[in-house]
Design an enzyme around this catalytic site. Sequence first.
Site, PDB file in Angstrom:
ATOM      1  N   ALA A   1       0.867  -1.175   0.000  1.00  3.44           N
ATOM      2  CA  ALA A   1       0.000   0.000   0.000  1.00  3.44           C
ATOM      3  C   ALA A   1       0.905   1.226   0.000  1.00  3.44           C
ATOM      4  CB  ALA A   1      -0.914   0.006   1.226  1.00  3.44           C
TER       5      ALA A   1
ATOM      6  N   TRP B   1       0.600   4.171   1.081  1.00  4.77           N
ATOM      7  CA  TRP B   1       0.617   4.976   2.306  1.00  4.77           C
ATOM      8  C   TRP B   1       1.312   4.274   3.475  1.00  4.77           C
ATOM      9  CZ3 TRP B   1      -1.442   1.973   5.982  1.00  4.77           C
ATOM     10  CH2 TRP B   1      -2.407   1.039   5.608  1.00  4.77           C
ATOM     11  N   CYS B   2       1.657   3.016   3.279  1.00  5.31           N
ATOM     12  CA  CYS B   2       2.199   2.201   4.382  1.00  5.31           C
ATOM     13  C   CYS B   2       3.687   2.491   4.605  1.00  5.31           C
ATOM     14  CB  CYS B   2       1.985   0.720   4.066  1.00  5.31           C
ATOM     15  SG  CYS B   2       2.822  -0.398   5.193  1.00  5.31           S
ATOM     16  N   TYR B   3       4.063   2.738   5.847  1.00  2.70           N
ATOM     17  CA  TYR B   3       5.457   3.011   6.202  1.00  2.70           C
ATOM     18  C   TYR B   3       6.343   1.829   5.855  1.00  2.70           C
ATOM     19  CZ  TYR B   3       9.580   3.326   9.233  1.00  2.70           C
ATOM     20  OH  TYR B   3      10.863   3.323   9.715  1.00  2.70           O
TER      21      TYR B   3
END
Length: 486
Positions: free
Chosen positions: A167, A169-171
Amino acid sequence: MISSRNIKSIDFYRKIPRDLTEASISGAGLSIIAALAMMFLFGMELSNYLSVSTSTSVIVDKSTDGEFLRIDFNISFPSLSCEFASVDVSDVLGTNRLNITKTVRKFSIDRNMKITGSEFHSGSVSHAIKHGDEADEEYAEGSVPLTSHNFERVSHQYPILVVNFYAPWCYWSNRLKPSWERAAKIIRERYDPEIDGRILSGKVDCTRRRRVVSQCSLCVLRNHIQGYPSIRIFRKGTDLREDHGHHEHESYYGDRDTESLVKMMEQLIAPIPVESEKHASSTDNSTNKIKRPAPSSGGCRIEGFVRVKKVPGSLIISARSGAHSFDTSEMNMSHVISHLSFGRKISPRVMSDAKRLIPYLGGSHDRLNGRAFINQHDIGANVTIEHYLQIVKTEVITRGTHKLVEEYEYTAHSSLVQSVHIPVVKFHFELSPMQVLITENSKSFSHFITNVCAIIGGIFTVAGILDSILHNTVRLMKKVELGKNI
């Protein structure tokens, strides 16, 4: 010497000659009624003597079963993957045990709550996952973007397909991306998919499901992706195309730096000849430690037991990972409680004996069994389901101070709460400092005999009085009639 005449003088029951007695119809009727009354009351008294009576008292809990309390549970989560399901315990004394696995078992289930395979072993991570340090370096795209349109074709074209479900947006996805692309580029250069044809590295953007409906099927429904990033290993010929979308593939849980990823991929293709497309099976033990079978479905049944201290605390079930991110808006912690009880298990035979004493016993030791708590997203996302349990210990002591049953009953109140954190299921429990003591009372046989004598003597006396009144009344009425005729 004492003569027989002297002995006869103390006879309480002097006999009247039969010739001096007079029988009557009224007396016979009263005798029958008195006999029936004696038999009925005798039967009632005998039944009362044979029945069990108990007394209930509330005392301070002086348990001798140790400092810990056992919690047994069997809970099904249709939308929580066993891959990330974690059972945690905490209490007011500061105890905080995370991801308990020794006494907990997990089974993948489908949407109908049916088990789809053998027990799911989540394994243990002995060290923190290593990531690469190439975040600020330039890198070329080495992996192939996959979508719901080409995933099926590609997965059946190469013996090994390694896919990164991520994803943007995932760190953790962003930390993996440079290492993943570098590793994919190295593998592509060493093992050209067009010439070698044994392995291909791909990637799937799971956030596209909001824009493309079919992408939701690829990430969530087909591959049961709930945490990002998820690295899956697909082997040609082991992907079962069935209605329920079951898959036989593996998840990678090892280090995420370029070197480790390249080593993992090379170990996967080592047993596969270049010209062969047969099913691959790596025998390297070091590789087996970092990849395990992926969950066969998107739900999980969690069963087992934990031991907690007898202080207020919480049993928490949630999605947990030290190297994955979760889309909280898409998480659903709906669950069905098949069993939840406290204390030692009570055998059916012992419970049956206890219910002979107290019919209502055992009605609250599994109050939540069979109840479903479903979040339909009516109140929004990030919904945590909490249960508040008040626990009271109950002891049943039979004659001779023998302890028959020692059980924990509880009351439950549940609620759905919106939270800014990852949705979880919490069971808040609190033990009462008091306990209920139920004691079986023994009955005296002498008291039973006394009551029987009182019944017989009382009825006989009352019947005699009634007969005398009735007989004298009849005689008086006859005298009055004779006086009028004279």
